[in-house]
Design a protein around this motif. Structure first.
Motif, mmCIF file in Angstrom:
data_model
loop_
_atom_site.group_PDB
_atom_site.id
_atom_site.type_symbol
_atom_site.label_atom_id
_atom_site.label_comp_id
_atom_site.label_asym_id
_atom_site.label_seq_id
_atom_site.Cartn_x
_atom_site.Cartn_y
_atom_site.Cartn_z
ATOM 1 N N PRO A 40 -26.551 26.372 0.407
ATOM 2 C CA PRO A 40 -26.442 27.778 0.836
ATOM 3 C C PRO A 40 -26.811 28.782 -0.247
ATOM 4 O O PRO A 40 -27.496 29.768 0.052
ATOM 5 N N PRO A 41 -26.360 28.626 -1.529
ATOM 6 C CA PRO A 41 -26.782 29.593 -2.559
ATOM 7 C C PRO A 41 -28.293 29.652 -2.731
ATOM 8 O O PRO A 41 -28.864 30.702 -2.999
ATOM 9 N N THR A 42 -28.951 28.488 -2.593
ATOM 10 C CA THR A 42 -30.416 28.456 -2.731
ATOM 11 C C THR A 42 -31.075 29.254 -1.613
ATOM 12 O O THR A 42 -31.974 30.067 -1.841
ATOM 13 N N TYR A 43 -30.607 29.010 -0.363
ATOM 14 C CA TYR A 43 -31.134 29.773 0.765
ATOM 15 C C TYR A 43 -30.905 31.281 0.564
ATOM 16 O O TYR A 43 -31.801 32.104 0.761
ATOM 17 N N ALA A 44 -29.686 31.632 0.193
ATOM 18 C CA ALA A 44 -29.343 33.039 0.057
ATOM 19 C C ALA A 44 -30.194 33.724 -0.999
ATOM 20 O O ALA A 44 -30.720 34.829 -0.783
ATOM 21 N N ALA A 45 -30.370 33.084 -2.163
ATOM 22 C CA ALA A 45 -31.128 33.687 -3.262
ATOM 23 C C ALA A 45 -32.594 33.865 -2.880
ATOM 24 O O ALA A 45 -33.189 34.924 -3.096
ATOM 25 N N TYR A 92 -39.566 32.062 -9.928
ATOM 26 C CA TYR A 92 -39.318 31.079 -10.988
ATOM 27 C C TYR A 92 -38.015 31.396 -11.714
ATOM 28 O O TYR A 92 -37.208 30.505 -12.005
ATOM 29 N N GLY A 93 -37.776 32.686 -11.989
ATOM 30 C CA GLY A 93 -36.527 33.079 -12.652
ATOM 31 C C GLY A 93 -35.314 32.740 -11.810
ATOM 32 O O GLY A 93 -34.281 32.283 -12.333
ATOM 33 N N VAL A 94 -35.387 32.939 -10.501
ATOM 34 C CA VAL A 94 -34.279 32.619 -9.600
ATOM 35 C C VAL A 94 -34.019 31.119 -9.604
ATOM 36 O O VAL A 94 -32.859 30.665 -9.640
ATOM 37 N N ASP A 95 -35.106 30.320 -9.559
ATOM 38 C CA ASP A 95 -34.932 28.866 -9.567
ATOM 39 C C ASP A 95 -34.308 28.379 -10.869
ATOM 40 O O ASP A 95 -33.450 27.479 -10.867
ATOM 41 N N VAL A 96 -34.737 28.949 -11.983
ATOM 42 C CA VAL A 96 -34.146 28.577 -13.272
ATOM 43 C C VAL A 96 -32.662 28.927 -13.296
ATOM 44 O O VAL A 96 -31.818 28.132 -13.746
ATOM 45 N N MET A 101 -26.947 27.028 -12.780
ATOM 46 C CA MET A 101 -25.654 27.105 -12.078
ATOM 47 C C MET A 101 -25.387 25.849 -11.241
ATOM 48 O O MET A 101 -24.393 25.787 -10.515
ATOM 49 N N ASP A 102 -26.318 24.860 -11.325
ATOM 50 C CA ASP A 102 -26.214 23.623 -10.548
ATOM 51 C C ASP A 102 -26.176 23.892 -9.048
ATOM 52 O O ASP A 102 -25.475 23.222 -8.277
ATOM 53 N N ALA A 103 -26.904 24.931 -8.635
ATOM 54 C CA ALA A 103 -26.915 25.291 -7.211
ATOM 55 C C ALA A 103 -28.169 24.817 -6.496
ATOM 56 O O ALA A 103 -28.295 24.968 -5.290
ATOM 57 N N ARG A 104 -29.119 24.245 -7.254
ATOM 58 C CA ARG A 104 -30.344 23.743 -6.615
ATOM 59 C C ARG A 104 -30.165 22.309 -6.168
ATOM 60 O O ARG A 104 -29.368 21.555 -6.721
ATOM 61 N N SER A 105 -30.954 21.949 -5.173
ATOM 62 C CA SER A 105 -30.893 20.574 -4.678
ATOM 63 C C SER A 105 -31.599 19.614 -5.631
ATOM 64 O O SER A 105 -31.348 18.412 -5.618
#
Length: 371
Positions: A40-45, A92-96, A101-105
């Motif tokens: 969910p954090p990934t989708y939201a961002a 790219y900054g959001v993904d980093v 934050m360990d929020a990516r899959s």
């Protein structure tokens, strides 16, 4: 703060609904096709970045690009690559940040070709959507503006037609007015000459009525002002006509110096008629007074009469209100006009005009006023 949020949600409810349907559809289709779901954090961002990019392009960038339509292609070729570069850097900054934050899959962010192609595709996809959104909103606003202009044009046509109809009615009324007074004055003149040998008092009443009516009808042809003494003569005629019918307690006091002053027509006559119409002039205790005098560089006109309570209940004071409007046009703020009941059960009207303002009124033209 809560009220502002509620108003914003109500104003943007259509946008919120469309985005909710789009995001739910896209997440479902991608998840089913690849067999994987994001956090969910990934989708939201990412959707926050995409939606922001969509509106910045559609509501901020496109109006500037379209400011000069002849250069729109060159402006797009210059601006869109800059937008895409900014979008890629932000993504790219959001993904980093999500990785930290360990929020990516996935545990790391790689600047691989598939990553760049995927983000370029998404960027152009939403640039295209933002451009379409800009043209749709512009089209709707233009249609709304055209409808408003058309409504305004139709209203102007209606107003012009009403004005033309009023002008036609006024012309007809003017023609009738030219005929009726001519017939009326000839009839009154005939009555006067025939009554003169029978009843001189009645004959005098007829000729007084004729003179007063001629004065009133010809008031608009007298110029900006008239000699106050001329209107005083008509007031005397009015008093005489009322006295013929019944004995009334009326006293007219006139300063001879005031009779030579210029004044706009029908003010004194209207004030006198108002006293007769709404006053109790048969009261033997209090005599109605009409006073005209000069004091402290001002012309003063005053009427005082006992109140006729029956007439007062039905009075709207329209005549006095109309006098005030005429005085405001002719003398601006250089006059005082008050009226109302007093403690002595009388109705008092007092008009005071600067003598200098009376002279300047000759520069005023009633013909420039549209009533």
């Amino acid at each position: 703060m809560i009220e502002l949020i509620k108003k914003w949600l109500v104003a943007k409810r259509t946008h919120i609904l469309v985005w909710a349907i789009f995001i739910a559809f896209e997440i479902t289709m991608i998840g089913l096709s690849v067999g994987a779901w994001g956090n969910p954090p990934t989708y939201a961002a990412h959707y926050l970045v995409l939606i922001s990019f969509f509106y910045v392009h559609g509501e901020r960038v496109m109006p500037k690009i379209n400011r000069q339509p002849r250069y729109i292609v060159w402006r797009m070729l210059l601006v869109i690559p800059i937008e895409m570069l900014v979008y890629m850097v932000v993504c790219y900054g959001v993904d980093v940040l999500l990785t930290m934050m360990d929020a990516r899959s996935t545990p790391t962010v790689l600047l691989s070709v598939p990553y760049l192609v995927r983000n370029l595709y998404r960027g152009f996809y939403f640039i295209f959507g933002g451009t379409g959104y800009y043209y749709i909103i512009t089209y709707i606003e233009e249609k709304k503006r055209s409808a408003e202009l058309e409504t305004q044009r139709l209203q102007e046509i209606i107003n012009r037609r009403i004005a033309e109809d009023e002008a036609i009615r006024s012309q007809n009324a003017f023609l009738v007015a030219q005929i009726n007074p001519h017939f009326l004055f000839n009839t009154l003149d005939y009555l006067y000459h025939n009554l003169l040998s029978l009843d001189s008092k009645l004959a005098d009443a007829v000729i007084s009525l004729s003179g007063m009516m001629r004065f009133a009808i010809d008031a608009d042809k007298m110029g900006n002002t008239i000699r106050l003494g001329d209107e005083v003569e008509q007031v005397e005629n009015l008093i005489y006509l009322h006295q013929v019918r019944q004995k009334l307690q009326v006293e007219l006091r006139v300063d001879e110096q005031a009779t030579e002053l210029p004044i706009i027509p029908l003010v004194l006559l209207t004030l006198t008629e108002n006293a007769f119409k709404h006053g109790n002039l048969r009261d033997n205790v209090e005599t109605a007074r009409i006073e005209i005098y000069i004091e402290n560089e001002h012309l003063h006109i005053q009427t005082v009469n006992t109140i006729n309570h029956t007439a007062a209940r039905n009075s709207s004071l329209t005549g006095l209100s109309n006098i005030r409007k005429r005085l405001e046009v002719a003398y601006s703020q250089r006059f005082s006009f008050t009226y109302g009941p007093t403690e002595a059960n009388t109705f008092r009207v007092h008009l005071s005009i600067e003598l200098a303002a009376l002279e300047k009124a000759n520069e005023f033209s009633y013909s420039s006023i549209t009533i």
